[in-house]
Design an enzyme around this catalytic site. Structure first.
Site, short mmCIF file in Angstrom:
data_model
loop_
_atom_site.label_atom_id
_atom_site.label_comp_id
_atom_site.label_asym_id
_atom_site.label_seq_id
_atom_site.Cartn_x
_atom_site.Cartn_y
_atom_site.Cartn_z
N LYS A 1 0.83 -1.21 0.00
CA LYS A 1 0.00 0.00 0.00
C LYS A 1 0.87 1.27 0.00
O LYS A 1 2.09 1.18 0.22
CB LYS A 1 -0.92 -0.04 1.22
CG LYS A 1 -1.93 -1.21 1.20
CD LYS A 1 -2.87 -1.11 2.41
CE LYS A 1 -3.79 -2.30 2.52
NZ LYS A 1 -4.69 -2.19 3.69
N HIS B 1 -1.90 -5.43 1.58
CA HIS B 1 -3.16 -6.14 1.38
C HIS B 1 -2.82 -7.54 0.88
O HIS B 1 -1.91 -7.70 0.08
CB HIS B 1 -4.03 -5.44 0.33
CG HIS B 1 -5.15 -6.32 -0.17
ND1 HIS B 1 -6.35 -6.41 0.50
CD2 HIS B 1 -5.22 -7.16 -1.23
CE1 HIS B 1 -7.12 -7.29 -0.15
NE2 HIS B 1 -6.45 -7.77 -1.19
N1 UDP Z 1 -9.38 -0.83 7.71
C1 UDP Z 1 -9.50 0.41 8.30
N2 UDP Z 1 -10.13 0.51 9.50
C2 UDP Z 1 -10.66 -0.57 10.14
C3 UDP Z 1 -10.54 -1.83 9.53
C4 UDP Z 1 -9.90 -1.92 8.30
O1 UDP Z 1 -9.02 1.41 7.75
O2 UDP Z 1 -11.21 -0.41 11.23
C5 UDP Z 1 -8.65 -0.94 6.42
C6 UDP Z 1 -7.29 -1.61 6.56
O3 UDP Z 1 -6.36 -0.92 5.74
C7 UDP Z 1 -7.57 -3.00 6.07
C8 UDP Z 1 -8.61 -2.73 4.98
O4 UDP Z 1 -9.42 -1.71 5.53
O5 UDP Z 1 -6.40 -3.65 5.60
C9 UDP Z 1 -9.48 -3.90 4.60
O6 UDP Z 1 -10.09 -4.44 5.75
P1 UDP Z 1 -10.17 -6.00 5.99
O7 UDP Z 1 -11.12 -6.21 7.12
O8 UDP Z 1 -10.45 -6.71 4.71
O9 UDP Z 1 -8.69 -6.36 6.53
P2 UDP Z 1 -7.49 -7.16 5.86
O10 UDP Z 1 -8.08 -8.28 5.04
O11 UDP Z 1 -6.69 -6.19 5.03
O12 UDP Z 1 -6.66 -7.68 7.01
MG MG Z 2 -9.62 -8.26 3.59
#
Ligand code: UDP
Ligand code: MG
Length: 185
Positions: A10, A152
């Site tokens: 990212k 990611h």
């Molecule tokens: N994210 C955020 N705030 C939150 C949770 C998630 O900004 O409270 C962002 C974070 O960058 C995360 C992305 O949203 O990586 C996607 O969320 P996901 O739950 O899919 O997490 P990941 O799969 O990336 O661990």
């Molecule tokens: Mg995710």
């Protein structure tokens, strides 16, 4: 069992010059890079990668952190999720990202394990988020600057298939032999 997964370094990883460090970890583990590029995505594209379905999940993750940190929420989970989602879209488009397709046995699960918990304050040392980042998702939402957790990685093989199709055209993905394959075939 040989899977492909989408990994994005990212904007925070690119701006902090951690690209080499992070890619090195995947290569060292024996994951094969079959696609790789730098791309500065538009807001429209960022919304395709992080669709609105994520809003409740993000709201929940922020609230979980706030509860633990003793921060009371004045907004509803939905409102919080919406706000954090907008922060995330802004963050995703603030600098270029490195997009990669990695291939290997159980690649989706193994890469997620190497990446660590979504919120860096819960990510174990030894994971990418645990080693290179100190924030929490709760803090990110409080500050309104997006969940800067460096990386990611697709969550499931189905998600991987969809995300690889979104980020890469078939002619950007390469099939070639590696030395490592001799040891896993
Ligand atoms: N994210 C955020 N705030 C939150 C949770 C998630 O900004 O409270 C962002 C974070 O960058 C995360 C992305 O949203 O990586 C996607 O969320 P996901 O739950 O899919 O997490 P990941 O799969 O990336 O661990
Ligand atoms: Mg995710």
């Amino acid at each position: 069992m040989i899977e492909r997964t989408l990994v994005l370094l990212k904007p925070d990883a690119v701006q902090r010059a951690l690209v080499g460090e992070i890619i090195h970890r995947f290569e060292r583990a024996g994951l094969k890079i079959v696609g790789l590029k730098m791309i500065w995505v538009t807001e429209e594209f960022a919304r395709k990668h992080y669709p609105e379905d994520l809003i409740p999940i993000i709201g929940r993750k922020t609230l979980e952190d706030w509860k633990e940190l003793g921060i009371s929420a004045e907004e509803s989970p939905e409102e919080l999720g919406k706000r954090a989602h907008e922060d995330l879209i802004r963050f995703t488009t603030e600098a270029p990202v490195i997009a990669m397709v990695l291939e290997g046995v159980h690649a989706v699960k193994i890469v997620r394990k190497m990446v660590g918990h979504t919120s860096p304050h819960k990510a174990e040392p030894g994971t990418i988020r645990g080693d290179y980042s100190t924030i929490s998702m709760g803090y990110a939402t409080k500050r309104g600057f997006g969940g800067r957790n460096l990386i990611h990685a697709s969550g499931t093989p189905e998600e991987a298939e969809h995300e690889i199709e979104l980020w890469f055209s078939p002619n950007e993905i390469y099939d070639y032999p590696t030395v490592h394959e001799k040891h896993v075939k």
